[in-house]
Every structure is written in structure tokens, then in C-alpha cells.
Write a protein that holds these residues in place. Sequence first.
Motif, PDB file in Angstrom:
ATOM      1  N   LEU A  62     -32.951  81.524  -4.151  1.00  0.00           N
ATOM      2  CA  LEU A  62     -32.334  81.187  -5.436  1.00  0.00           C
ATOM      3  C   LEU A  62     -33.099  81.839  -6.582  1.00  0.00           C
ATOM      4  CD1 LEU A  62     -30.213  79.683  -7.085  1.00  0.00           C
ATOM      5  CD2 LEU A  62     -31.698  77.665  -6.995  1.00  0.00           C
ATOM      6  N   ILE A  63     -34.412  81.809  -6.528  1.00  0.00           N
ATOM      7  CA  ILE A  63     -35.219  82.446  -7.578  1.00  0.00           C
ATOM      8  C   ILE A  63     -34.940  83.944  -7.617  1.00  0.00           C
ATOM      9  CG2 ILE A  63     -37.595  83.073  -8.223  1.00  0.00           C
ATOM     10  CD1 ILE A  63     -38.366  80.192  -7.307  1.00  0.00           C
ATOM     11  N   ALA A  64     -34.859  84.578  -6.458  1.00  0.00           N
ATOM     12  CA  ALA A  64     -34.545  86.011  -6.401  1.00  0.00           C
ATOM     13  C   ALA A  64     -33.181  86.280  -7.034  1.00  0.00           C
ATOM     14  CB  ALA A  64     -34.584  86.504  -4.956  1.00  0.00           C
ATOM     15  N   LYS A 100     -32.521  88.616 -10.391  1.00  0.00           N
ATOM     16  CA  LYS A 100     -31.634  89.780 -10.303  1.00  0.00           C
ATOM     17  C   LYS A 100     -30.413  89.626 -11.206  1.00  0.00           C
ATOM     18  CE  LYS A 100     -28.875  92.439  -7.059  1.00  0.00           C
ATOM     19  NZ  LYS A 100     -28.333  92.522  -5.710  1.00  0.00           N
ATOM     20  N   THR A 101     -29.785  88.477 -11.165  1.00  0.00           N
ATOM     21  CA  THR A 101     -28.529  88.266 -11.877  1.00  0.00           C
ATOM     22  C   THR A 101     -28.717  88.151 -13.382  1.00  0.00           C
ATOM     23  OG1 THR A 101     -27.632  87.143  -9.940  1.00  0.00           O
ATOM     24  CG2 THR A 101     -26.493  86.766 -12.036  1.00  0.00           C
ATOM     25  N   TYR A 102     -29.779  87.475 -13.801  1.00  0.00           N
ATOM     26  CA  TYR A 102     -29.956  87.176 -15.224  1.00  0.00           C
ATOM     27  C   TYR A 102     -31.054  87.999 -15.877  1.00  0.00           C
ATOM     28  CZ  TYR A 102     -26.862  83.482 -13.856  1.00  0.00           C
ATOM     29  OH  TYR A 102     -25.772  82.796 -13.355  1.00  0.00           O
ATOM     30  N   GLY A 103     -31.679  88.896 -15.112  1.00  0.00           N
ATOM     31  CA  GLY A 103     -32.684  89.784 -15.670  1.00  0.00           C
ATOM     32  C   GLY A 103     -33.899  89.059 -16.220  1.00  0.00           C
ATOM     33  N   ILE A 104     -34.295  87.997 -15.534  1.00  0.00           N
ATOM     34  CA  ILE A 104     -35.455  87.227 -15.974  1.00  0.00           C
ATOM     35  C   ILE A 104     -36.520  87.291 -14.887  1.00  0.00           C
ATOM     36  CG2 ILE A 104     -34.133  85.653 -17.435  1.00  0.00           C
ATOM     37  CD1 ILE A 104     -34.269  83.581 -15.170  1.00  0.00           C
ATOM     38  N   GLN A 105     -37.728  86.929 -15.258  1.00  0.00           N
ATOM     39  CA  GLN A 105     -38.803  86.798 -14.280  1.00  0.00           C
ATOM     40  C   GLN A 105     -39.194  85.334 -14.222  1.00  0.00           C
ATOM     41  OE1 GLN A 105     -42.385  88.969 -15.125  1.00  0.00           O
ATOM     42  NE2 GLN A 105     -43.253  88.546 -13.127  1.00  0.00           N
ATOM     43  N   VAL A 106     -39.213  84.788 -13.026  1.00  0.00           N
ATOM     44  CA  VAL A 106     -39.611  83.404 -12.822  1.00  0.00           C
ATOM     45  C   VAL A 106     -41.056  83.428 -12.326  1.00  0.00           C
ATOM     46  CG1 VAL A 106     -39.123  81.238 -11.638  1.00  0.00           C
ATOM     47  CG2 VAL A 106     -37.239  82.774 -12.246  1.00  0.00           C
ATOM     48  N   ASP A 135     -43.848  79.205 -14.874  1.00  0.00           N
ATOM     49  CA  ASP A 135     -42.505  78.659 -15.124  1.00  0.00           C
ATOM     50  C   ASP A 135     -42.202  77.521 -14.152  1.00  0.00           C
ATOM     51  OD1 ASP A 135     -41.895  80.468 -17.184  1.00  0.00           O
ATOM     52  OD2 ASP A 135     -41.012  81.912 -15.781  1.00  0.00           O
ATOM     53  N   LEU A 136     -42.567  77.717 -12.897  1.00  0.00           N
ATOM     54  CA  LEU A 136     -42.284  76.707 -11.875  1.00  0.00           C
ATOM     55  C   LEU A 136     -43.050  75.415 -12.123  1.00  0.00           C
ATOM     56  CD1 LEU A 136     -42.209  78.980  -8.707  1.00  0.00           C
ATOM     57  CD2 LEU A 136     -40.258  78.073  -9.993  1.00  0.00           C
ATOM     58  N   MET A 137     -44.191  75.534 -12.805  1.00  0.00           N
ATOM     59  CA  MET A 137     -44.970  74.342 -13.137  1.00  0.00           C
ATOM     60  C   MET A 137     -44.496  73.707 -14.445  1.00  0.00           C
ATOM     61  SD  MET A 137     -48.682  75.633 -11.668  1.00  0.00           S
ATOM     62  CE  MET A 137     -49.572  74.990 -12.988  1.00  0.00           C
ATOM     63  N   LEU A 138     -44.016  74.521 -15.371  1.00  0.00           N
ATOM     64  CA  LEU A 138     -43.616  74.021 -16.690  1.00  0.00           C
ATOM     65  C   LEU A 138     -42.196  73.465 -16.732  1.00  0.00           C
ATOM     66  CD1 LEU A 138     -45.074  76.754 -19.080  1.00  0.00           C
ATOM     67  CD2 LEU A 138     -45.911  74.425 -18.745  1.00  0.00           C
ATOM     68  N   TYR A 139     -41.306  74.057 -15.956  1.00  0.00           N
ATOM     69  CA  TYR A 139     -39.891  73.705 -16.037  1.00  0.00           C
ATOM     70  C   TYR A 139     -39.427  73.023 -14.755  1.00  0.00           C
ATOM     71  CZ  TYR A 139     -39.953  76.987 -19.913  1.00  0.00           C
ATOM     72  OH  TYR A 139     -40.246  77.634 -21.082  1.00  0.00           O
ATOM     73  N   ILE A 173     -31.566  74.324 -14.149  1.00  0.00           N
ATOM     74  CA  ILE A 173     -31.662  75.764 -13.919  1.00  0.00           C
ATOM     75  C   ILE A 173     -30.946  76.515 -15.037  1.00  0.00           C
ATOM     76  CG2 ILE A 173     -31.020  77.650 -12.372  1.00  0.00           C
ATOM     77  CD1 ILE A 173     -31.357  75.550 -10.050  1.00  0.00           C
ATOM     78  N   ALA A 174     -29.779  76.037 -15.440  1.00  0.00           N
ATOM     79  CA  ALA A 174     -29.036  76.666 -16.537  1.00  0.00           C
ATOM     80  C   ALA A 174     -29.824  76.599 -17.841  1.00  0.00           C
ATOM     81  CB  ALA A 174     -27.671  76.005 -16.703  1.00  0.00           C
ATOM     82  N   ASP A 175     -30.429  75.451 -18.115  1.00  0.00           N
ATOM     83  CA  ASP A 175     -31.263  75.313 -19.322  1.00  0.00           C
ATOM     84  C   ASP A 175     -32.420  76.296 -19.281  1.00  0.00           C
ATOM     85  OD1 ASP A 175     -29.647  73.259 -20.290  1.00  0.00           O
ATOM     86  OD2 ASP A 175     -30.990  71.659 -19.597  1.00  0.00           O
ATOM     87  N   PHE A 176     -33.043  76.442 -18.129  1.00  0.00           N
ATOM     88  CA  PHE A 176     -34.157  77.363 -17.959  1.00  0.00           C
ATOM     89  C   PHE A 176     -33.698  78.807 -18.227  1.00  0.00           C
ATOM     90  CE2 PHE A 176     -36.303  80.278 -14.961  1.00  0.00           C
ATOM     91  CZ  PHE A 176     -37.575  80.273 -15.537  1.00  0.00           C
ATOM     92  N   ILE A 177     -32.568  79.193 -17.670  1.00  0.00           N
ATOM     93  CA  ILE A 177     -32.052  80.556 -17.881  1.00  0.00           C
ATOM     94  C   ILE A 177     -31.820  80.796 -19.368  1.00  0.00           C
ATOM     95  CG2 ILE A 177     -30.068  82.081 -17.495  1.00  0.00           C
ATOM     96  CD1 ILE A 177     -29.854  80.747 -14.685  1.00  0.00           C
TER      97      ILE A 177
END
Length: 83
Positions: A45-47, A51-57, A61-65, A73-77
Motif C-alpha cells: 500500500l505504501i508503494a 507511485k500514484t500520488y508522487g509522495i515519499q512515505v 511519517d509512519l510514526m507521526l501519522y 490515509i487520504a488526510d495524510f496524502i
Amino acid sequence: MQDLLQELEEHIRSRYEIEADDDDFTVDVHLFDYGYIDSIGATALIAHLEKTYGIQVTNQDLMLYSLNTVREIADFIQTKTAR
């Protein structure tokens, strides 16, 4: 936001083979506690998000969000793409 929620929900339903008539699956259900996604699925899912949203997780991020529900997930994006 509604389009993003719908897009994520459709991807997760398809990728993780969640039936359309599964009444427990909503944008607010805890994907891991309810067994929809496991740790391997989380990596995929992270991959997909990167790829889809052009972000780096990042690990930070995994600790903060909290990324446990489709809505989180939508809020994070939205947060990541707003930067």
C-alpha cells in the motif's frame, strides 16, 4: 477529498479482495485490526501511495501519522501533497 476517499477505497477493495457486500468495510474501519491488510499488504500500500500520488512515505511519517483507515490515509496524502 471525496474523490480521493473513493479512489483509495476502490484500490484497497480491489487489491486486498474485499467483497462489495462487506458491510464492515468503510472509510473509517481500522484496516489492520479488522484484518483487511497485514504487514506485507501495508508495504504494498505504501508503494502504491508513493507511485500514484508522487509522495515519499518516510519512517518519521509512519510514526507521526496514523494511517490505519482509508480516511486517515487520504488526510495524510492531502497533507503530503500540500507541501
